[in-house]
Design a protein around this motif. Structure first.
Motif, PDB file in Angstrom:
ATOM      1  N   PRO A  49       0.807  -1.224   0.000  1.00 52.77           N
ATOM      2  CA  PRO A  49       0.000   0.000   0.000  1.00 52.77           C
ATOM      3  C   PRO A  49       0.839   1.272   0.000  1.00 52.77           C
ATOM      4  N   THR A  50       2.058   1.225   0.538  1.00 48.98           N
ATOM      5  CA  THR A  50       2.896   2.426   0.521  1.00 48.98           C
ATOM      6  C   THR A  50       3.368   2.755  -0.884  1.00 48.98           C
ATOM      7  N   LEU A  51       3.171   1.824  -1.818  1.00 49.44           N
ATOM      8  CA  LEU A  51       3.503   2.060  -3.226  1.00 49.44           C
ATOM      9  C   LEU A  51       2.257   2.269  -4.079  1.00 49.44           C
ATOM     10  N   TRP A  52       1.236   1.408  -3.924  1.00 47.67           N
ATOM     11  CA  TRP A  52       0.096   1.514  -4.837  1.00 47.67           C
ATOM     12  C   TRP A  52      -0.841   2.670  -4.508  1.00 47.67           C
ATOM     13  N   ILE A  53      -0.977   3.052  -3.238  1.00 50.48           N
ATOM     14  CA  ILE A  53      -1.863   4.191  -2.897  1.00 50.48           C
ATOM     15  C   ILE A  53      -1.312   5.500  -3.488  1.00 50.48           C
ATOM     16  N   PRO A  54      -0.022   5.829  -3.294  1.00 44.16           N
ATOM     17  CA  PRO A  54       0.494   7.042  -3.951  1.00 44.16           C
ATOM     18  C   PRO A  54       0.437   6.960  -5.477  1.00 44.16           C
ATOM     19  N   ASN A 101       3.233 -12.903   5.310  1.00 40.42           N
ATOM     20  CA  ASN A 101       3.804 -13.935   4.451  1.00 40.42           C
ATOM     21  C   ASN A 101       2.920 -15.166   4.553  1.00 40.42           C
ATOM     22  N   ARG A 102       2.373 -15.575   3.431  1.00 47.32           N
ATOM     23  CA  ARG A 102       1.443 -16.696   3.375  1.00 47.32           C
ATOM     24  C   ARG A 102       2.192 -18.026   3.329  1.00 47.32           C
ATOM     25  N   PRO A 103       1.558 -19.098   3.833  1.00 44.13           N
ATOM     26  CA  PRO A 103       2.193 -20.426   3.787  1.00 44.13           C
ATOM     27  C   PRO A 103       2.538 -20.886   2.364  1.00 44.13           C
ATOM     28  N   ASP A 104       1.797 -20.383   1.350  1.00 42.42           N
ATOM     29  CA  ASP A 104       2.067 -20.785  -0.033  1.00 42.42           C
ATOM     30  C   ASP A 104       3.195 -19.993  -0.671  1.00 42.42           C
ATOM     31  N   GLY A 105       3.845 -19.105   0.104  1.00 40.64           N
ATOM     32  CA  GLY A 105       4.952 -18.311  -0.402  1.00 40.64           C
ATOM     33  C   GLY A 105       4.560 -16.926  -0.865  1.00 40.64           C
ATOM     34  N   GLY A 106       3.272 -16.649  -0.964  1.00 42.55           N
ATOM     35  CA  GLY A 106       2.813 -15.326  -1.377  1.00 42.55           C
ATOM     36  C   GLY A 106       2.857 -14.327  -0.237  1.00 42.55           C
ATOM     37  N   THR A 107       2.685 -13.081  -0.584  1.00 46.05           N
ATOM     38  CA  THR A 107       2.649 -12.010   0.410  1.00 46.05           C
ATOM     39  C   THR A 107       1.332 -11.280   0.265  1.00 46.05           C
ATOM     40  N   HIS A 108       0.701 -11.032   1.395  1.00 42.53           N
ATOM     41  CA  HIS A 108      -0.578 -10.324   1.447  1.00 42.53           C
ATOM     42  C   HIS A 108      -0.357  -9.076   2.293  1.00 42.53           C
ATOM     43  N   PHE A 109      -0.916  -7.953   1.866  1.00 45.92           N
ATOM     44  CA  PHE A 109      -0.758  -6.705   2.602  1.00 45.92           C
ATOM     45  C   PHE A 109      -2.079  -6.313   3.244  1.00 45.92           C
ATOM     46  N   GLN A 110      -2.033  -5.914   4.500  1.00 49.86           N
ATOM     47  CA  GLN A 110      -3.230  -5.503   5.235  1.00 49.86           C
ATOM     48  C   GLN A 110      -2.836  -4.392   6.198  1.00 49.86           C
ATOM     49  N   LEU A 111      -2.567  -3.228   5.645  1.00 51.82           N
ATOM     50  CA  LEU A 111      -2.238  -2.098   6.508  1.00 51.82           C
ATOM     51  C   LEU A 111      -3.416  -1.867   7.444  1.00 51.82           C
ATOM     52  N   PRO A 112      -3.184  -1.852   8.763  1.00 56.22           N
ATOM     53  CA  PRO A 112      -4.303  -1.647   9.697  1.00 56.22           C
ATOM     54  C   PRO A 112      -5.034  -0.334   9.416  1.00 56.22           C
ATOM     55  N   THR A 113      -6.226  -0.218   9.940  1.00 51.71           N
ATOM     56  CA  THR A 113      -7.135   0.878   9.621  1.00 51.71           C
ATOM     57  C   THR A 113      -6.529   2.261   9.851  1.00 51.71           C
ATOM     58  N   GLY A 114      -6.010   2.525  11.023  1.00 54.64           N
ATOM     59  CA  GLY A 114      -5.430   3.844  11.312  1.00 54.64           C
ATOM     60  C   GLY A 114      -4.298   4.199  10.362  1.00 54.64           C
ATOM     61  N   PRO A 115      -3.300   3.316  10.208  1.00 59.08           N
ATOM     62  CA  PRO A 115      -2.232   3.611   9.250  1.00 59.08           C
ATOM     63  C   PRO A 115      -2.716   3.743   7.806  1.00 59.08           C
ATOM     64  N   MET A 116      -3.768   3.008   7.428  1.00 54.44           N
ATOM     65  CA  MET A 116      -4.306   3.139   6.065  1.00 54.44           C
ATOM     66  C   MET A 116      -4.923   4.521   5.873  1.00 54.44           C
ATOM     67  N   ILE A 117      -5.674   4.994   6.854  1.00 55.20           N
ATOM     68  CA  ILE A 117      -6.257   6.336   6.770  1.00 55.20           C
ATOM     69  C   ILE A 117      -5.151   7.382   6.669  1.00 55.20           C
ATOM     70  N   LEU A 119      -2.086   6.976   5.494  1.00 57.24           N
ATOM     71  CA  LEU A 119      -1.460   6.871   4.178  1.00 57.24           C
ATOM     72  C   LEU A 119      -2.328   7.505   3.096  1.00 57.24           C
ATOM     73  N   LEU A 120      -3.630   7.258   3.148  1.00 56.68           N
ATOM     74  CA  LEU A 120      -4.526   7.886   2.175  1.00 56.68           C
ATOM     75  C   LEU A 120      -4.419   9.410   2.251  1.00 56.68           C
ATOM     76  N   ARG A 121      -4.455   9.949   3.457  1.00 61.75           N
ATOM     77  CA  ARG A 121      -4.359  11.416   3.623  1.00 61.75           C
ATOM     78  C   ARG A 121      -3.013  11.933   3.136  1.00 61.75           C
TER      79      ARG A 121
END
Length: 165
Positions: A49-54, A101-117, A119-121
């Motif tokens: 999210p620090t890359l795709w939101i901007p 980091n997912r068991p299948d080797g993938g990465t999932h991003f879930q910036l918590p609510t406060g930090p997401m708000i 970052l959006l601002r």
């Protein structure tokens, strides 16, 4: 949604607009190219999210809308690192859900609510809406990351809407 499916839907409904398949963290298009950007579990789940939101802010015209769906933060907090589905207890620290980091080797991003708000601002967005969805009792799903009882008790997904200033 794949580009092929989107093309088929365009033909079915008589809609024509450019479709792009690429990395939402770095899109090779000019600034202010779009009025609306939508991510249904795409960039909002699998890109940093620090890359795709901007990047979304760069691509959207002033007044443009960013709309995205993602798992609820509670789902991620209740899913143990080695589990397939969320349980009824917190299984990981709040600070540890930003990058999973997912068991299948993938990465999932879930910036918590406060930090997401925040970052959006910082990226030039005004948050218009955050809706957390709880499934109606008796609903069923083909997905197994939560049980029907879990989904009827706690929010499983979040819908975010923000406007670029």
């Amino acid at each position: 949604m794949s580009v092929a499916l989107a093309e088929a839907l365009q033909q079915e409904f008589g809609l024509v607009f450019p479709l792009i398949h690429g990395n939402a963290e770095q899109v090779p298009l000019p600034n202010n190219s779009f009025d609306v950007a939508i991510s249904e579990y795409g960039a909002s789940s699998w890109c940093d999210p620090t890359l795709w939101i901007p990047e979304a802010a760069r691509l959207l015209r002033p007044g443009g809308q960013l709309i995205f769906l993602r798992n609820s933060t509670l789902v991620e907090l209740c899913t143990a690192p080695d589990a397939e589905a969320a349980g009824d207890r917190l299984s990981r620290p709040y600070a540890d859900v930003a990058r999973i980091n997912r068991p299948d080797g993938g990465t999932h991003f879930q910036l918590p609510t406060g930090p997401m708000i925040k970052l959006l601002r910082q990226s030039g967005f005004q948050l218009d809406e955050l809706t957390e969805y709880i499934a109606p009792a008796g609903a069923h799903s083909d997905h197994n990351y939560v049980s029907p009882e879990w989904a009827a008790t706690w929010p499983t997904l979040e819908l975010w809407k923000a406007t670029r200033q």
